[in-house]
Design an enzyme around this catalytic site. Sequence first.
Site, PDB file in Angstrom:
ATOM      1  N   GLY A  28      -9.506  -8.744  -0.580  1.00  0.00           N
ATOM      2  CA  GLY A  28      -8.254  -8.871   0.157  1.00  0.00           C
ATOM      3  C   GLY A  28      -7.639 -10.248   0.057  1.00  0.00           C
ATOM      4  N   GLY A  38     -12.841  -4.217   0.583  1.00  0.00           N
ATOM      5  CA  GLY A  38     -14.223  -3.796   0.799  1.00  0.00           C
ATOM      6  C   GLY A  38     -14.685  -2.778  -0.230  1.00  0.00           C
ATOM      7  N   LYS A  77     -18.302 -17.245   1.953  1.00  0.00           N
ATOM      8  CA  LYS A  77     -19.748 -17.101   2.135  1.00  0.00           C
ATOM      9  C   LYS A  77     -20.424 -16.406   0.972  1.00  0.00           C
ATOM     10  CE  LYS A  77     -19.600 -16.774   7.142  1.00  0.00           C
ATOM     11  NZ  LYS A  77     -19.776 -15.844   8.256  1.00  0.00           N
ATOM     12  N   ARG A  96       0.815  -1.214   0.000  1.00  0.00           N
ATOM     13  CA  ARG A  96       0.000   0.000   0.000  1.00  0.00           C
ATOM     14  C   ARG A  96       0.851   1.266   0.000  1.00  0.00           C
ATOM     15  NH1 ARG A  96      -4.903  -1.977   3.968  1.00  0.00           N
ATOM     16  NH2 ARG A  96      -6.251  -2.618   2.259  1.00  0.00           N
TER      17      ARG A  96
HETATM   18  P1  ADP Z   1     -11.942 -11.884  -0.645  1.00  0.00           P
HETATM   19  O1  ADP Z   1     -11.237 -11.319   0.570  1.00  0.00           O
HETATM   20  O2  ADP Z   1     -11.018 -12.101  -1.787  1.00  0.00           O
HETATM   21  O3  ADP Z   1     -13.156 -11.071  -1.007  1.00  0.00           O
HETATM   22  P2  ADP Z   1     -13.465 -13.720   0.982  1.00  0.00           P
HETATM   23  O4  ADP Z   1     -13.057 -12.960   2.190  1.00  0.00           O
HETATM   24  O5  ADP Z   1     -14.865 -13.629   0.551  1.00  0.00           O
HETATM   25  O6  ADP Z   1     -12.494 -13.330  -0.235  1.00  0.00           O
HETATM   26  O7  ADP Z   1     -13.150 -15.271   1.201  1.00  0.00           O
HETATM   27  C1  ADP Z   1     -11.879 -15.755   1.447  1.00  0.00           C
HETATM   28  C2  ADP Z   1     -11.893 -16.967   2.316  1.00  0.00           C
HETATM   29  O8  ADP Z   1     -12.768 -17.965   1.833  1.00  0.00           O
HETATM   30  C3  ADP Z   1     -10.534 -17.610   2.388  1.00  0.00           C
HETATM   31  O9  ADP Z   1      -9.995 -17.443   3.682  1.00  0.00           O
HETATM   32  C4  ADP Z   1     -10.785 -19.088   2.081  1.00  0.00           C
HETATM   33  O10 ADP Z   1     -10.101 -19.970   2.936  1.00  0.00           O
HETATM   34  C5  ADP Z   1     -12.279 -19.197   2.278  1.00  0.00           C
HETATM   35  N1  ADP Z   1     -12.858 -20.321   1.510  1.00  0.00           N
HETATM   36  C6  ADP Z   1     -12.796 -20.534   0.191  1.00  0.00           C
HETATM   37  N2  ADP Z   1     -13.369 -21.694  -0.145  1.00  0.00           N
HETATM   38  C7  ADP Z   1     -13.831 -22.243   1.001  1.00  0.00           C
HETATM   39  C8  ADP Z   1     -14.524 -23.461   1.325  1.00  0.00           C
HETATM   40  N3  ADP Z   1     -14.855 -24.340   0.379  1.00  0.00           N
HETATM   41  N4  ADP Z   1     -14.819 -23.697   2.626  1.00  0.00           N
HETATM   42  C9  ADP Z   1     -14.486 -22.799   3.571  1.00  0.00           C
HETATM   43  N5  ADP Z   1     -13.836 -21.643   3.343  1.00  0.00           N
HETATM   44  C10 ADP Z   1     -13.506 -21.354   2.068  1.00  0.00           C
HETATM   45 MG    MG Z   2     -11.670 -11.454   2.696  1.00  0.00          MG
END
Ligand code: ADP
Ligand code: MG
Length: 397
Positions: free
Chosen positions: A354, A377, A198, A36
């Site tokens: 992130g 976010g 989720k 950053r």
């Molecule tokens: P980002 O930060 O890129 O938006 P998220 O915060 O929505 O992504 O999700 C990231 C998390 O989702 C990771 O820590 C990963 O371990 C988890 N994840 C991905 N697939 C699964 C799964 N099948 N079961 C549980 N957790 C998962």
């Molecule tokens: Mg995340």
Amino acid sequence: MNKKTIDQVELKGKRVLVRVDFNVPLDEGKVTDDTRIRESLPTIQKIIASGGKCILMSHLGRPKGKRAMEFSLGPAAQRLAELLKQQVIMATECVGADIEKATKRMDAGQVMMLENLRFHPEEEKNDPGFSQQLAKLGDIYVNDAFGSAHRAHASTEGITKFLKPAVAGYLMKKELDYLGRALAEPARPFVAVLGGSKISGKIDVIGNLLGKVDTILIGGGMAYTFFKAMGEEIGNSIVELEKVDLAHSLIKGAASSSTKLVLPADSRVAEELKAGVKTEVRSNRALRENDTAGDIGPEAEGNYAQIIRKAKTVVWNGPMGVFEIGEFAHGTQAVAEALVEATRAGAVTVVGGGDSAAAMKKFGLEDKVSHVSTGGGASLEFLEGKQLPGVVALTDS
Ligand code: ADP
Ligand code: MG
């Protein structure tokens, strides 16, 4: 972008107050990831080169409105000084008469880092009095903190009522250009890849992208709420039972839109999602009671990679599996590599989120796509079609 940028204002001799996002990870007083800080260098160097006085402000961590020195921006200022190869004055506060005087004593080309904005509860409350105090420290306001633009705080939104012009820095402009162009005038096929743990965090993204993108590829934990909605066995895989109805309506919404919603054909499962476990591949109609899905399977990987490679615009948000564990990182890596190939073939590829950005870094591919957003976010809210308060507040061009 319809907002004024740092290129459209005279900086010479001016006190240029810049909101940056130096919310960097620290370990024992050292910055462990300076991405950053490095991303904000073009804006800072522009101010220095133009003979402006550069005054930086940021938050770091969650000091909860109290002065807590483990959240001091000192280490960030030190890292910035190393990168700039010039002194950075570290202020003891971010507002007050002494700081105001100090800004007025600065020479052209000097850089000052203010102390953590969130030592004051008024920052997150977007308190007008606090905004006004901040505004006294500059003649021009620049917002380069895309990662904080989705929050209406004193230093991102309130301040613009007291200090004008309020313009976008280069990082802010770059983020808005990539994300904005991807959504506004995408070259097609336009593919969105959505994953993460989720569905709840991504519902509005899916909703906003239906009808806009040609294909949505679903992976990660959220896929199993969709499978649950379709009446499939998902074993012990992560699921949000209260979102099953919503998943159902998204499937229906997709069917009546021009967007194809694709779920993974297979999954990598194990009894537990931990390093060293024995994994198996299951077709998604053949999951068993004791299975926990940790990643998309090889058939889905191949299919997703092929669709991504043919795309001309790709937006990716959310890993395909628990990529933090080697056994479940295959799907995420396959998608990351396909994005790199698509980029080489001329596609615009944007990674937001992130954890997705962390995955790109882990695979060493972060420089091989068009853009990796610095704002998790904020990029998500942008993809949801929301206006970012920190951007709305900037002076129109
Ligand atoms: P980002 O930060 O890129 O938006 P998220 O915060 O929505 O992504 O999700 C990231 C998390 O989702 C990771 O820590 C990963 O371990 C988890 N994840 C991905 N697939 C699964 C799964 N099948 N079961 C549980 N957790 C998962
Ligand atoms: Mg995340």
